[in-house]
Write a protein that holds these residues in place. Sequence first.
Motif, PDB file in Angstrom:
ATOM      1  N   VAL A 134       0.893  -1.003  -0.037  1.00 28.79           N
ATOM      2  CA  VAL A 134      -0.123   0.188  -0.063  1.00 28.79           C
ATOM      3  C   VAL A 134       0.846   1.159  -0.110  1.00 28.79           C
ATOM      4  CG1 VAL A 134      -1.848  -0.998   1.099  1.00 28.79           C
ATOM      5  CG2 VAL A 134      -0.360   0.038   2.513  1.00 28.79           C
ATOM      6  N   ALA A 135       0.456   2.352  -0.289  1.00 32.16           N
ATOM      7  CA  ALA A 135       1.062   3.635  -0.465  1.00 32.16           C
ATOM      8  C   ALA A 135      -0.097   4.571   0.075  1.00 32.16           C
ATOM      9  CB  ALA A 135       1.581   4.045  -1.973  1.00 32.16           C
ATOM     10  N   ASP A 136       0.839   5.566   0.504  1.00 33.68           N
ATOM     11  CA  ASP A 136      -0.232   6.948   1.119  1.00 33.68           C
ATOM     12  C   ASP A 136       0.626   7.999   0.626  1.00 33.68           C
ATOM     13  OD1 ASP A 136       1.908   7.230   2.858  1.00 33.68           O
ATOM     14  OD2 ASP A 136       0.963   6.174   4.428  1.00 33.68           O
ATOM     15  N   ALA A 137       0.115   9.073   0.844  1.00 35.47           N
ATOM     16  CA  ALA A 137       0.985  10.323   0.548  1.00 35.47           C
ATOM     17  C   ALA A 137       2.548  10.472   0.688  1.00 35.47           C
ATOM     18  CB  ALA A 137       0.134  11.712   1.034  1.00 35.47           C
ATOM     19  N   THR A 138       2.931  10.001   1.751  1.00 36.93           N
ATOM     20  CA  THR A 138       4.164  10.017   1.889  1.00 36.93           C
ATOM     21  C   THR A 138       5.025   8.758   1.930  1.00 36.93           C
ATOM     22  OG1 THR A 138       3.748   9.495   4.541  1.00 36.93           O
ATOM     23  CG2 THR A 138       3.815  11.953   3.834  1.00 36.93           C
ATOM     24  N   ARG A 195      -0.945  -8.485  15.277  1.00 41.24           N
ATOM     25  CA  ARG A 195      -2.089  -8.341  14.560  1.00 41.24           C
ATOM     26  C   ARG A 195      -3.400  -8.705  15.541  1.00 41.24           C
ATOM     27  NH1 ARG A 195      -2.514 -12.160  10.424  1.00 41.24           N
ATOM     28  NH2 ARG A 195      -4.100 -11.044   9.803  1.00 41.24           N
ATOM     29  N   ALA A 196      -4.473  -8.167  15.467  1.00 38.03           N
ATOM     30  CA  ALA A 196      -5.685  -8.260  16.011  1.00 38.03           C
ATOM     31  C   ALA A 196      -5.817  -9.890  15.891  1.00 38.03           C
ATOM     32  CB  ALA A 196      -6.827  -7.511  15.761  1.00 38.03           C
ATOM     33  N   GLY A 197      -6.207 -10.561  17.098  1.00 41.15           N
ATOM     34  CA  GLY A 197      -6.429 -12.046  16.941  1.00 41.15           C
ATOM     35  C   GLY A 197      -5.219 -12.778  16.870  1.00 41.15           C
ATOM     36  N   ALA A 198      -4.309 -13.109  15.917  1.00 50.36           N
ATOM     37  CA  ALA A 198      -3.162 -13.702  16.018  1.00 50.36           C
ATOM     38  C   ALA A 198      -2.266 -13.126  15.084  1.00 50.36           C
ATOM     39  CB  ALA A 198      -3.442 -15.279  15.540  1.00 50.36           C
ATOM     40  N   GLY A 199      -1.087 -13.403  14.924  1.00 49.88           N
ATOM     41  CA  GLY A 199      -0.036 -12.999  14.146  1.00 49.88           C
ATOM     42  C   GLY A 199       0.662 -11.778  14.118  1.00 49.88           C
ATOM     43  N   LEU A 200       1.823 -11.579  13.282  1.00 47.44           N
ATOM     44  CA  LEU A 200       2.545 -10.585  13.187  1.00 47.44           C
ATOM     45  C   LEU A 200       2.410  -9.705  12.093  1.00 47.44           C
ATOM     46  CD1 LEU A 200       5.110  -9.191  14.797  1.00 47.44           C
ATOM     47  CD2 LEU A 200       6.379 -10.467  13.232  1.00 47.44           C
ATOM     48  N   ARG A 201       2.450  -8.432  11.837  1.00 47.65           N
ATOM     49  CA  ARG A 201       2.509  -7.907  10.851  1.00 47.65           C
ATOM     50  C   ARG A 201       4.011  -6.987  10.831  1.00 47.65           C
ATOM     51  NH1 ARG A 201      -1.891  -3.541   9.630  1.00 47.65           N
ATOM     52  NH2 ARG A 201      -2.582  -4.955   8.578  1.00 47.65           N
ATOM     53  N   ALA A 202       4.764  -7.527   9.960  1.00 49.01           N
ATOM     54  CA  ALA A 202       6.039  -6.808   9.644  1.00 49.01           C
ATOM     55  C   ALA A 202       6.127  -5.715   8.472  1.00 49.01           C
ATOM     56  CB  ALA A 202       7.070  -7.744   9.378  1.00 49.01           C
ATOM     57  N   THR A 203       6.387  -4.583   8.581  1.00 52.54           N
ATOM     58  CA  THR A 203       6.073  -3.674   7.650  1.00 52.54           C
ATOM     59  C   THR A 203       7.496  -3.038   7.160  1.00 52.54           C
ATOM     60  OG1 THR A 203       4.016  -2.940   8.325  1.00 52.54           O
ATOM     61  CG2 THR A 203       4.961  -1.477   6.892  1.00 52.54           C
ATOM     62  N   LEU A 204       7.897  -3.022   5.841  1.00 49.96           N
ATOM     63  CA  LEU A 204       8.999  -2.104   5.068  1.00 49.96           C
ATOM     64  C   LEU A 204       8.213  -1.201   4.615  1.00 49.96           C
ATOM     65  CD1 LEU A 204      10.592  -5.387   3.283  1.00 49.96           C
ATOM     66  CD2 LEU A 204      11.057  -4.577   5.539  1.00 49.96           C
ATOM     67  N   SER A 205       8.908  -0.042   5.231  1.00 56.05           N
ATOM     68  CA  SER A 205       8.498   1.503   4.481  1.00 56.05           C
ATOM     69  C   SER A 205       9.664   2.239   3.990  1.00 56.05           C
ATOM     70  CB  SER A 205       7.579   2.069   5.707  1.00 56.05           C
ATOM     71  OG  SER A 205       6.546   1.524   6.061  1.00 56.05           O
ATOM     72  N   TRP A 206       9.160   3.087   2.928  1.00 56.37           N
ATOM     73  CA  TRP A 206      10.472   3.994   2.352  1.00 56.37           C
ATOM     74  C   TRP A 206       9.512   5.161   2.125  1.00 56.37           C
ATOM     75  CZ3 TRP A 206       9.884  -1.253   0.853  1.00 56.37           C
ATOM     76  CH2 TRP A 206      11.240  -2.063   1.138  1.00 56.37           C
ATOM     77  N   PRO A 207      10.140   6.072   2.061  1.00 55.62           N
ATOM     78  CA  PRO A 207       9.386   7.621   1.689  1.00 55.62           C
ATOM     79  C   PRO A 207       9.204   7.402   0.289  1.00 55.62           C
ATOM     80  CG  PRO A 207      11.535   8.022   2.914  1.00 55.62           C
ATOM     81  CD  PRO A 207      11.275   6.644   2.689  1.00 55.62           C
ATOM     82  N   VAL A 208       7.989   8.177  -0.168  1.00 53.29           N
ATOM     83  CA  VAL A 208       7.560   8.070  -1.444  1.00 53.29           C
ATOM     84  C   VAL A 208       8.564   9.361  -2.099  1.00 53.29           C
ATOM     85  CG1 VAL A 208       5.917   8.597  -3.095  1.00 53.29           C
ATOM     86  CG2 VAL A 208       5.290   6.989  -1.223  1.00 53.29           C
ATOM     87  N   THR A 209       9.161   9.103  -3.248  1.00 49.57           N
ATOM     88  CA  THR A 209       9.572  10.143  -4.132  1.00 49.57           C
ATOM     89  C   THR A 209       9.388   9.754  -5.701  1.00 49.57           C
ATOM     90  OG1 THR A 209      11.805   8.873  -4.021  1.00 49.57           O
ATOM     91  CG2 THR A 209      11.669  10.482  -2.414  1.00 49.57           C
ATOM     92  N   ASP A 210      10.245  10.228  -6.349  1.00 52.87           N
ATOM     93  CA  ASP A 210       9.932   9.790  -7.733  1.00 52.87           C
ATOM     94  C   ASP A 210      10.369   8.090  -8.004  1.00 52.87           C
ATOM     95  OD1 ASP A 210       9.186  12.215  -8.668  1.00 52.87           O
ATOM     96  OD2 ASP A 210      11.145  12.847  -9.379  1.00 52.87           O
ATOM     97  N   THR A 211      11.338   7.913  -7.241  1.00 47.13           N
ATOM     98  CA  THR A 211      11.701   6.506  -7.203  1.00 47.13           C
ATOM     99  C   THR A 211      11.834   6.227  -5.640  1.00 47.13           C
ATOM    100  OG1 THR A 211      12.784   6.541  -9.232  1.00 47.13           O
ATOM    101  CG2 THR A 211      13.386   4.743  -7.805  1.00 47.13           C
ATOM    102  N   VAL A 212      11.090   5.417  -5.155  1.00 48.72           N
ATOM    103  CA  VAL A 212      11.155   5.058  -3.532  1.00 48.72           C
ATOM    104  C   VAL A 212      12.268   4.213  -3.382  1.00 48.72           C
ATOM    105  CG1 VAL A 212       9.851   4.078  -1.863  1.00 48.72           C
ATOM    106  CG2 VAL A 212       8.315   4.682  -3.786  1.00 48.72           C
TER     107      VAL A 212
END
Length: 145
Positions: free
Chosen positions: A69-73, A128-145
């Motif tokens: 997923v991506a958001d504004a940033t 995560r709610a219920g069970a499990g793990l969410r691991a998130t890799l995030s980069w700032p959005v630029t022309d090329t992330v």
Amino acid sequence: CPRPVQAVIDDSLAQLAGHPQRAAVQRDDVACAAMTLASPSLASLALRNLLENALRYTPPGEPVWIRVVADATDLHIHVEDQGPGITGNAEALCTRGHRGDRGQTGLGLAIVASVMARSGGQLALENRAGAGLRATLSWPVTDTV
């Protein structure tokens, strides 16, 4: 050279071709598939390590999800498993040589955290709610992330 996110995910999954639970990995990456990553080899290494951990802790027959997923940033690649989640400090789990409550050292997550720092991104871990793990890799959005 920058590569599309979808190609980075393909590369990570190809490296897991012989894993007995590889078929459990599901993808939801269509919406951001064409976005590009500036450090694709580092992103692929980080994602592969997260997928190995997720497959290790997810019971057989249960899915592991890759969601992009991506958001504004930021661009986010989430790896969601069905395992027991984490206990204690998430930051400590990402420290090289950390011994978790299961008696294993946290080298895999330490590698991911180091790779993300080198690529200008971040690693976040949350139960995560219920069970499990969410691991998130995030980069700032630029022309090329």
